[in-house]
Motif scaffolding. Structure first.
Motif, PDB file in Angstrom:
ATOM      1  N   SER A  32      17.364   6.521 -15.487  1.00 46.85           N
ATOM      2  CA  SER A  32      15.958   6.296 -15.157  1.00 46.85           C
ATOM      3  C   SER A  32      15.447   5.010 -15.791  1.00 46.85           C
ATOM      4  CB  SER A  32      15.105   7.487 -15.596  1.00 46.85           C
ATOM      5  OG  SER A  32      15.080   7.621 -16.995  1.00 46.85           O
ATOM      6  N   PHE A  48      18.059  11.487  -9.546  1.00 45.65           N
ATOM      7  CA  PHE A  48      16.785  12.055  -9.105  1.00 45.65           C
ATOM      8  C   PHE A  48      16.912  12.442  -7.638  1.00 45.65           C
ATOM      9  CE2 PHE A  48      15.627   9.607 -12.785  1.00 45.65           C
ATOM     10  CZ  PHE A  48      14.566  10.294 -13.370  1.00 45.65           C
ATOM     11  N   ALA A  52      10.739  14.325  -7.236  1.00 42.97           N
ATOM     12  CA  ALA A  52      10.822  13.349  -8.325  1.00 42.97           C
ATOM     13  C   ALA A  52      11.316  11.997  -7.820  1.00 42.97           C
ATOM     14  CB  ALA A  52      11.739  13.868  -9.431  1.00 42.97           C
ATOM     15  N   LYS A 128      20.538  16.673 -10.850  1.00 40.46           N
ATOM     16  CA  LYS A 128      19.491  15.702 -10.545  1.00 40.46           C
ATOM     17  C   LYS A 128      18.113  16.294 -10.821  1.00 40.46           C
ATOM     18  CE  LYS A 128      22.112  13.255  -6.949  1.00 40.46           C
ATOM     19  NZ  LYS A 128      22.084  12.713  -5.566  1.00 40.46           N
TER      20      LYS A 128
END
Length: 308
Positions: A32, A48, A52, A128
């Motif tokens: 991220s 992800f 999200a 994820k």
């Protein structure tokens, strides 16, 4: 000698141990951070998915157009404040984790606690993040099983809750749109801060005499429901609020801020529909309980805008 805390396996084991969780969260936070810096949705998609990912991908698109738009909150891998793995031998499998965001919204504020729901679709795929939801500071999380035991997921069509996980968004939307006139109004906590926020936002969007704003609420990414100890459920789910802006009085629409950045234009002579993805974290009590359905947390993000 046998520890008094050890248990024989009467059912499926938790899908993830604490040591495995640390590795998973380390990889999630690393990806991220890199994706947020590069504004790279393809990289983000390796860790992800669902609601999200929609929120992050839209944020990247806006920031490429307007670097003044705030980045998505970063995540910390530790300390873990709550860890609830699913107990199952099957796939897909999910875990619920609560960690602290990497930074606060303002310098004088504490960084919020974030509830993450992570799902592994197949044995060889990554876990994820499907939901990343800011918790409300004053809400109490219901008691859940120990991480060493895990919990089953609740069936999405169960009749053992005051509202089934698959129906809770429709019920909540009915209360948002009809208030106390809704037959479902008594099921929900009347002190819900999100309803007040949505009402304020809608009032603001309807304040321009040259623009008509109309609203439709539908379910987005589907629910994941973890069993609580009291036979209730903790449900993560997405509600998409579709806001249609129609120009009036022979005027064009003028877009600003995030709408302008995501649409890539400032003026439109056609109606535009913006989708706001609202990730919701509900506590849904069991049938027969006197408790109300509560919103434990929520995160709202503009996820798309299109011309009609």
């Amino acid at each position: 000698p046998t520890s008094a805390n050890s248990s024989t396996a009467d059912g499926p084991a938790p899908v993830v141990s604490e040591s495995q969780l640390a590795l998973i969260l380390g990889k999630v936070t690393s990806v991220s951070a890199a994706a947020d810096e590069k504004l790279d949705p393809a990289l983000a998609s390796t860790r992800f998915a669902g609601a999200a990912l929609e929120a992050r991908a839209a944020n990247y698109a806006m920031r490429k157009t307007n670097d003044a738009i705030a980045a998505m909150p970063s995540l910390k891998a530790s300390p873990v404040q709550l860890f609830l793995p699913q107990a199952t031998n099957l796939w897909p499998r999910s875990i619920l984790v609560m960690v602290q965001a990497g930074q606060a919204a303002a310098p004088d504020q504490q960084a919020p606690t974030v509830a993450l729901t992570l799902t592994q679709e197949t044995p060889r795929s990554n876990y994820k993040v499907v939901y990343a939801i800011n918790l409300e500071a004053k809400q109490q999380i219901p008691e859940v099983a120990a991480s060493s035991v895990g919990t089953p997921l609740v069936a999405l069509d169960t009749k053992l809750l005051v509202a089934s996980p698959q129906d809770v968004v429709a019920a909540y939307a009915d209360v948002i749109n009809n208030g106390e006139a809704s037959k479902l109004y008594p099921l929900f906590d009347p002190t819900d801060a999100l309803r007040t926020l949505i009402a304020t936002e809608r009032q603001s969007q309807q304040g321009d005499k040259d623009v008509q704003a109309s609203f439709t609420d539908v379910q987005g990414t589907g629910p994941v429901a973890f069993a609580a100890k009291d036979a209730g459920a903790i449900v993560a789910v997405q509600m998409n609020e579709l806001t249609r802006f129609s120009p009036l009085n022979n005027r064009d629409l003028k877009l600003a801020g995030q709408l302008k950045a995501l649409a890539g234009l400032e003026i439109s002579n056609r109606p535009m529909t913006a989708t706001y993805g609202i990730q919701l974290f509900f506590y849904v009590p069991p049938v027969g309980s006197t408790q109300k359905i509560e919103i434990l947390g929520f995160s709202e993000n503009l996820t798309s805008i299109r011309a009609n």
